[in-house]
Design a protein around this motif. Structure first.
Motif, short mmCIF file in Angstrom:
data_model
loop_
_atom_site.label_atom_id
_atom_site.label_comp_id
_atom_site.label_asym_id
_atom_site.label_seq_id
_atom_site.Cartn_x
_atom_site.Cartn_y
_atom_site.Cartn_z
N ASP A 1 0.84 -1.21 0.00
CA ASP A 1 0.00 0.00 0.00
C ASP A 1 0.88 1.26 0.00
OD1 ASP A 1 -2.44 -1.48 0.18
OD2 ASP A 1 -2.07 -1.75 2.32
N ILE A 2 1.92 1.23 0.81
CA ILE A 2 2.85 2.35 0.85
C ILE A 2 3.56 2.49 -0.50
CG2 ILE A 2 4.97 3.24 1.89
CD1 ILE A 2 2.58 3.47 3.74
N ALA A 3 3.99 1.37 -1.06
CA ALA A 3 4.71 1.40 -2.32
C ALA A 3 3.87 1.98 -3.45
CB ALA A 3 5.17 -0.02 -2.69
N ALA A 4 2.55 1.77 -3.39
CA ALA A 4 1.67 2.26 -4.44
C ALA A 4 1.55 3.78 -4.46
CB ALA A 4 0.28 1.64 -4.29
N HIS A 5 1.94 4.44 -3.38
CA HIS A 5 1.79 5.89 -3.28
C HIS A 5 3.10 6.64 -3.09
CE1 HIS A 5 -2.22 4.34 -2.22
NE2 HIS A 5 -2.69 5.51 -2.60
N ILE A 6 4.19 5.91 -2.89
CA ILE A 6 5.43 6.56 -2.47
C ILE A 6 5.98 7.52 -3.50
CG2 ILE A 6 6.97 4.71 -3.27
CD1 ILE A 6 7.32 6.84 -0.06
N ASP A 7 5.81 7.23 -4.79
CA ASP A 7 6.36 8.10 -5.83
C ASP A 7 5.80 9.52 -5.70
OD1 ASP A 7 7.54 5.79 -6.74
OD2 ASP A 7 6.19 5.53 -8.44
N GLY A 8 4.50 9.62 -5.56
CA GLY A 8 3.86 10.93 -5.47
C GLY A 8 4.23 11.67 -4.20
N TRP A 9 4.30 10.94 -3.08
CA TRP A 9 4.64 11.59 -1.81
C TRP A 9 6.05 12.16 -1.84
CZ3 TRP A 9 2.80 6.77 1.36
CH2 TRP A 9 1.40 6.77 1.42
N LEU A 10 6.99 11.40 -2.36
CA LEU A 10 8.36 11.89 -2.39
C LEU A 10 8.51 13.07 -3.34
CD1 LEU A 10 10.35 8.53 -2.39
CD2 LEU A 10 10.03 10.10 -0.47
N ALA A 11 7.82 13.01 -4.48
CA ALA A 11 7.88 14.12 -5.43
C ALA A 11 7.27 15.39 -4.85
CB ALA A 11 7.16 13.74 -6.73
N ALA A 12 6.20 15.24 -4.09
CA ALA A 12 5.50 16.40 -3.54
C ALA A 12 6.24 17.02 -2.35
CB ALA A 12 4.09 16.02 -3.13
N GLN A 13 6.90 16.19 -1.55
CA GLN A 13 7.45 16.67 -0.28
C GLN A 13 8.96 16.84 -0.26
OE1 GLN A 13 5.34 17.72 1.85
NE2 GLN A 13 3.47 16.77 1.06
N ASP B 1 13.59 6.95 -6.43
CA ASP B 1 12.86 8.21 -6.55
C ASP B 1 13.66 9.40 -6.02
OD1 ASP B 1 10.72 6.92 -7.64
OD2 ASP B 1 9.42 7.07 -5.88
N ARG B 2 14.40 9.15 -4.97
CA ARG B 2 15.12 10.26 -4.31
C ARG B 2 16.49 9.76 -3.86
NH1 ARG B 2 14.38 15.19 -3.30
NH2 ARG B 2 15.12 16.24 -1.43
N PRO B 3 17.45 9.75 -4.78
CA PRO B 3 18.75 9.12 -4.51
C PRO B 3 19.50 9.69 -3.32
CG PRO B 3 18.47 9.53 -6.86
CD PRO B 3 17.33 10.22 -6.18
N GLY B 4 19.37 10.97 -3.02
CA GLY B 4 20.14 11.55 -1.94
C GLY B 4 19.50 11.48 -0.58
N VAL B 5 18.34 10.84 -0.47
CA VAL B 5 17.62 10.82 0.80
C VAL B 5 18.36 9.98 1.83
CG1 VAL B 5 16.17 8.77 0.44
CG2 VAL B 5 15.26 10.73 1.72
N ASP B 6 18.15 10.30 3.08
CA ASP B 6 18.66 9.50 4.19
C ASP B 6 17.49 8.68 4.72
OD1 ASP B 6 19.45 8.91 7.10
OD2 ASP B 6 21.28 9.78 6.29
N LEU B 7 17.58 7.37 4.63
CA LEU B 7 16.50 6.47 5.03
C LEU B 7 16.87 5.77 6.33
CD1 LEU B 7 13.85 4.97 4.59
CD2 LEU B 7 15.04 3.43 3.02
N ILE B 8 16.07 6.03 7.37
CA ILE B 8 16.27 5.39 8.66
C ILE B 8 15.12 4.42 8.89
CG2 ILE B 8 16.54 5.74 11.14
CD1 ILE B 8 17.53 8.58 10.53
N LEU B 9 15.43 3.15 8.87
CA LEU B 9 14.43 2.09 9.02
C LEU B 9 14.49 1.54 10.43
CD1 LEU B 9 12.39 -0.06 7.97
CD2 LEU B 9 14.37 -1.40 7.22
N GLN B 10 13.40 1.69 11.17
CA GLN B 10 13.32 1.09 12.50
C GLN B 10 12.61 -0.25 12.40
OE1 GLN B 10 11.93 2.08 17.12
NE2 GLN B 10 12.11 3.73 15.63
N GLY B 11 13.23 -1.27 12.97
CA GLY B 11 12.63 -2.59 12.92
C GLY B 11 11.29 -2.65 13.63
N LEU B 12 10.59 -3.75 13.43
CA LEU B 12 9.31 -3.95 14.11
C LEU B 12 9.54 -4.24 15.59
CD1 LEU B 12 7.40 -6.11 11.46
CD2 LEU B 12 7.47 -3.61 11.71
N LEU B 13 8.56 -3.90 16.39
CA LEU B 13 8.67 -4.08 17.84
C LEU B 13 8.77 -5.56 18.17
CD1 LEU B 13 5.94 -1.46 18.76
CD2 LEU B 13 8.42 -1.19 19.09
#
Length: 244
Positions: free
Chosen positions: A102-114, A151-163
């Motif tokens: 669900d996130i993947a289906a919308h991520i392109d637009g969110w990153l482009a907009a923000q 979509d955004r090569p220079g972004v810093d991605l911080i992934l927190q694992g599941l609880l």
């Protein structure tokens, strides 16, 4: 500054931002009074990012924002199409009940907009709890991570694992988190700014319900994100796109 050093700096700046005139060396007094850098941060995920279970409707986002205000080197600007929580930075991309696809289906637009400098990602618990293809949830996560960097090569991605202490899902989460952590070497070898951080092992009194933290649990999640974010900003890695 010698001509050789000046040329080396100019080449470095040009490689990151394109050809630019080399600015004059900033005085110590000017550096001390410089305006703190603004770091655009996108909280991204499901109902935990949204903040379900917190008394503030802001989840980890409110305590994280408060933590960032304890220093003066940078200011955080949360970005996203959603806004929840009564505080100055309520924006986010947390969507209740959503799975990785669900996130993947919308991520392109969110990153482009923000155009975020940082993405704080926490996703996958719904895939493991109610998904139809639980075994391949880590593969979908890997695809989402790659999509974000494409979509955004220079972004810093911080992934927190599941609880890891989520009731009834401990074994599945352990395997999922291991796969998520193992994404780091390949992403780093590709020159991407990817960071995996362990989620806190919440106690029963830090959960609101079976899946969602309460205010105590969200504060611990916020602290994990803050340590990673603060270290990146402190190392002058952010904002990665901050060029004149």
């Amino acid at each position: 500054m010698s001509p050789l050093v000046r040329r080396a700096v100019a080449v470095l700046v040009s490689a990151v931002c394109g050809p630019l005139a080399l600015p004059a060396v900033q005085s110590a007094s000017a550096a001390a009074t410089a305006t703190p850098k603004v770091v655009k941060v996108m909280p991204l995920g499901d109902s935990i990012t949204l903040g379900i279970g917190s008394s503030t409707d802001a989840g980890y986002r409110l305590p994280l924002w408060r933590m960032t205000t304890t220093q003066s080197r940078y200011t955080v600007q949360f970005v996203g199409s959603q806004h929840d929580g009564d505080f100055p930075q309520p924006w986010h991309e947390g969507h209740g009940g959503w799975k990785i696809d669900d996130i993947a289906a919308h991520i392109d637009g969110w990153l482009a907009a923000q155009s975020p400098d940082v993405v704080l990602l926490h996703i996958g618990i719904n895939d493991l709890d109610s998904g139809t293809d639980k075994e391949h949830a880590p593969d979908r996560l890997a695809a989402l991570v790659d999509r974000i960097f494409t979509d955004r090569p220079g972004v810093d991605l911080i992934l927190q694992g599941l609880l890891p202490t989520t009731q009834g899902l401990q074994d599945q989460i352990q395997q999922y988190n291991l796969r998520a952590e193992n994404l780091a070497p390949a992403e780093e070898d590709a020159g991407r700014h990817f960071h995996y951080i362990e989620a806190p092992q919440l106690t029963p009194n830090e959960f609101h319900d079976r899946l969602h933290p309460n205010d105590l649990g969200y504060t611990r999640m916020a602290d994990a994100y803050f340590q990673a974010l603060n270290a990146d900003v402190g190392n002058a890695q952010l904002p990665l796109k901050a060029c004149p």
